[in-house]
Scaffold this active site. Structure first.
Site, PDB file in Angstrom:
ATOM      1  N   ARG A  82      -1.597  -0.820  17.598  1.00 13.87           N
ATOM      2  CA  ARG A  82      -1.793  -0.465  18.993  1.00 13.87           C
ATOM      3  C   ARG A  82      -0.483  -0.073  19.667  1.00 13.87           C
ATOM      4  O   ARG A  82       0.483  -0.810  19.627  1.00 13.87           O
ATOM      5  CB  ARG A  82      -2.400  -1.636  19.762  1.00 13.87           C
ATOM      6  N   ARG A  91      -3.696   4.825  24.835  1.00 14.39           N
ATOM      7  CA  ARG A  91      -3.557   3.761  23.836  1.00 14.39           C
ATOM      8  C   ARG A  91      -4.355   4.097  22.575  1.00 14.39           C
ATOM      9  O   ARG A  91      -5.366   4.789  22.638  1.00 14.39           O
ATOM     10  CB  ARG A  91      -3.968   2.413  24.401  1.00 14.39           C
ATOM     11  N   ASP A  94      -8.114  -0.369  22.123  1.00 10.87           N
ATOM     12  CA  ASP A  94      -8.233  -1.419  23.117  1.00 10.87           C
ATOM     13  C   ASP A  94      -9.524  -2.158  22.797  1.00 10.87           C
ATOM     14  O   ASP A  94     -10.569  -1.516  22.645  1.00 10.87           O
ATOM     15  CB  ASP A  94      -8.365  -0.705  24.470  1.00 10.87           C
ATOM     16  N   ASP A  96     -11.717  -5.202  24.429  1.00 13.64           N
ATOM     17  CA  ASP A  96     -11.848  -6.109  25.562  1.00 13.64           C
ATOM     18  C   ASP A  96     -13.059  -6.999  25.377  1.00 13.64           C
ATOM     19  O   ASP A  96     -14.147  -6.507  25.068  1.00 13.64           O
ATOM     20  CB  ASP A  96     -12.052  -5.317  26.867  1.00 13.64           C
TER      21      ASP A  96
HETATM   22  N1  ROI Z   1     -10.598   5.438  30.873  1.00 14.09           N
HETATM   23  C1  ROI Z   1     -11.641   5.667  30.063  1.00 14.09           C
HETATM   24  N2  ROI Z   1     -12.418   6.740  30.274  1.00 14.09           N
HETATM   25  N3  ROI Z   1     -11.923   4.837  29.022  1.00 14.09           N
HETATM   26  C2  ROI Z   1     -11.152   3.739  28.754  1.00 14.09           C
HETATM   27  O1  ROI Z   1     -11.432   2.998  27.802  1.00 14.09           O
HETATM   28  C3  ROI Z   1     -10.056   3.473  29.600  1.00 14.09           C
HETATM   29  N4  ROI Z   1      -9.270   2.382  29.399  1.00 14.09           N
HETATM   30  C4  ROI Z   1      -8.273   2.088  30.214  1.00 14.09           C
HETATM   31  C5  ROI Z   1      -7.930   2.934  31.412  1.00 14.09           C
HETATM   32  C6  ROI Z   1      -6.468   3.367  31.318  1.00 14.09           C
HETATM   33  C7  ROI Z   1      -8.153   2.105  32.646  1.00 14.09           C
HETATM   34  N5  ROI Z   1      -8.748   4.121  31.502  1.00 14.09           N
HETATM   35  C8  ROI Z   1      -9.808   4.355  30.670  1.00 14.09           C
HETATM   36  O2  ROI Z   1      -7.568   0.997  29.978  1.00 14.09           O
END
Ligand code: ROI
Length: 160
Positions: A82, A91, A94, A96
């Protein structure tokens, strides 16, 4: 306990990154991958000068405690090298923890439901695909209530 994990990537072949992370979820100890949503593409939330994102949500059944599960998710992020270039920036991957049963947690390392879930169409739409608009977000009411307030015009399913 049933839990939901959100996955997102916009660097280094995002579709492949999300698929690799879904495969890694299957290897998490004491955890079963129950279902995965379609992959969705959407413009970035946050700075606009970055590539579109690929997102998905996985439904799992885990015997791990929430913080143990979080640690496993962070390990998958590390395995996939990452890189995070800036706050709210691009990134490689991610993961979550979105929901863990009906738990509401406010811990320095982990808030549940995941804060921001309500305004993130790229989380709500795959969640609705897996569990329907009636899914209860602990302390927040049904998912459909939040989905109604989102702009769904710019998110598309990725053809597989
Ligand atoms: N925007 C989108 N479309 N998808 C994401 O997973 C995503 N993840 C983030 C931020 C930068 C807020 N924007 C994102 O962490």
């Amino acid at each position: 306990m049933h839990a939901y994990v959100g996955l997102g990537s916009n660097l280094d072949h995002p579709v492949g990154q999300v698929r690799t992370a879904l495969a890694a979820l299957e290897e998490v100890p004491d955890t079963t991958l129950l279902a995965t949503s379609s992959l969705y593409q959407s413009p970035p939330m946050g700075p606009q000068d970055q590539p579109d994102y690929i997102n998905a949500v996985a439904k799992i059944d885990s015997q791990l405690e929430p913080l143990q599960l979080l640690q496993q998710l962070q390990q998958i992020e590390q395995q996939q090298g990452r890189v995070r270039k800036r706050h709210w920036g691009e990134r490689t991957i991610d993961l979550d923890l979105l929901l863990y049963g009906d738990e509401v947690i406010d811990h320095p390392q982990l808030q549940l439901p995941h804060p921001g879930i309500a305004e993130r169409v790229f989380v709500l739409l795959p969640l609705a695909e897996l569990s329907g608009k009636g899914l209860q977000l602990p302390g927040m009411g049904p998912l459909g209530k939040w989905l109604k307030q989102c702009d769904c015009s710019e998110i598309v399913k990725v053809e597989e």
